[in-house]
Scaffold this motif. Structure first.
Motif: not given
Ligand code: F6R
Length: 351
Positions: A262-268, A293-302
């Motif tokens: 779970t990745v919320l926002g684009d902070g630290e 979708g505010r961080s780069e997390a999607d790019r590494y997700a299946d």
């Protein structure tokens, strides 16, 4: 009845927009920029101890974080541990319990009262033992919950604690926060209407174990996601603080263990969690990201389970809805008795 839903759990997941509207009613004064709690007299605690069990403990962890952010020292405790060795110092002791009948939580608030502390009940159940025994009470207003797995009441606890943190911390609340709180019911509806959780859950059936990771406000959400999955699907599921992976759990991560991050926002917290996602991916683990979708997390997700853009505290409510659905669809595909999981009771009245 189940109003056409196959299980009470699914019905209650879908009742969340209405339950949250009920929870917010009369408590958010948009014009005045203020949070109000009609049932509470003014409280100004120097510190808070939140005591709770199971899902309610996860809500307490989330709440404690918000109180601290708001400048009020606060800690969450497993009620069953608190009663044995209450920490020293004066605190308002907050019992968080859906039923208001959990033996562990009652033991903790009783111990606190015995030691002279003031107590506050945050509960769903009017007239419950917890509500009667505490000095103050505020209700989460989720309506009756039949499924053994707590769903709408967790969202109700999160929301009530978020409101309480605002109410205790300041006389006024900024516009963005008010707006995020007010749009929470429709944002939850958007998650329910668009969730791809069923297809995602089905693609991971037969996995060896499921790991849930998150930092900050996403950490209690991860614990709750894992608890929900294990109790209704009987699959092995664990929640970890994303930062704790390297300190042991990473040894368990393989191609057979999907990681739900779970990745919320684009902070630290989000940036660091993205690094942890890369680490598990390097070990071959499939990654499901629950994110705005505010961080780069999607790019590494299946797979991505998307939530509407919101403030971090409300995003934590939305993310949890995706994890509820993931747990539900996994358990449904496995044909489990979702509303009455083996060995569990809705209300745990013996410690
Ligand atoms: C999990 C669940 C339990 C309860 C726990 C506390 O889905 O329902 O973990 O959260 O037994 O119950 P309450 O909130 O009634 O004190």
């Amino acid at each position: 009845g189940k109003s056409g839903y196959e299980h009470f759990m699914l019905k209650e997941i879908h009742e969340q927009p209405r339950a949250l509207r009920q929870c917010l009613r009369g408590r958010v004064d948009e014009l005045g920029g203020r949070i109000e709690f009609e049932e509470l007299s003014r409280l100004s605690p120097e510190r808070l101890h939140l005591v709770a069990a199971g899902t309610s403990y996860h809500a307490a962890l989330y709440g404690a974080s918000l109180f601290r952010v708001a400048g009020i020292p606060a800690d969450a405790y497993h009620a069953h541990e608190y009663a044995l060795s209450p920490p020293p110092g004066e605190a308002l002791v907050v019992g968080v319990s859906q039923s208001g009948e959990t033996a562990d939580t009652l033991a903790a608030t009783r111990a606190a009262r015995g030691a002279g502390a003031e107590t506050l009940a945050v509960t769903n159940t009017v007239g419950s033992t917890l509500a009667r025994e505490c000095d103050h009470v505020c209700y989460i207003r989720s309506g009756p919950e039949i499924g053994v797995a707590a769903t709408k009441t967790f969202a109700g606890q999160q929301t009530t604690l978020a409101l309480l943190a605002e109410w205790l911390a300041a006389d006024t609340t900024d516009r963005e926060t008010i707006a995020a709180l007010r749009s929470l019911p429709s944002d939850v509806q958007a998650v329910l209407d668009n969730s791809r959780s069923e297809a995602v859950a089905e693609s991971y059936l037969g996995s060896e174990a499921y790991f849930f990771i998150g930092r900050g406000l996403a950490y209690p959400v991860s614990l709750e996601g894992a608890l929900k999955l294990k109790e209704i699907s009987y699959e092995h599921a664990e929640g970890f603080p994303a930062g704790g992976l390297k300190h042991g759990p990473l040894a368990l991560v393989t191609e057979q263990t999907p990681v739900l991050a779970t990745v919320l926002g684009d902070g630290e917290a989000a940036r660091k969690t993205v690094n942890n996602i890369k680490e598990v991916q390097a070990r071959g683990a499939p990654v499901v990201v629950v994110t705005d979708g505010r961080s780069e997390a999607d790019r590494y997700a299946d797979h991505v389970l998307r939530i509407p853009d919101s403030e971090e505290r409300t995003a934590a409510v939305l993310a949890n809805v995706q994890l509820q659905l993931f747990a539900y669809h996994t358990a449904a595909a496995l044909g489990r008795p979702i509303d009455k999981p083996r060995n569990l009771a809705k209300s745990v009245t013996v410690e």
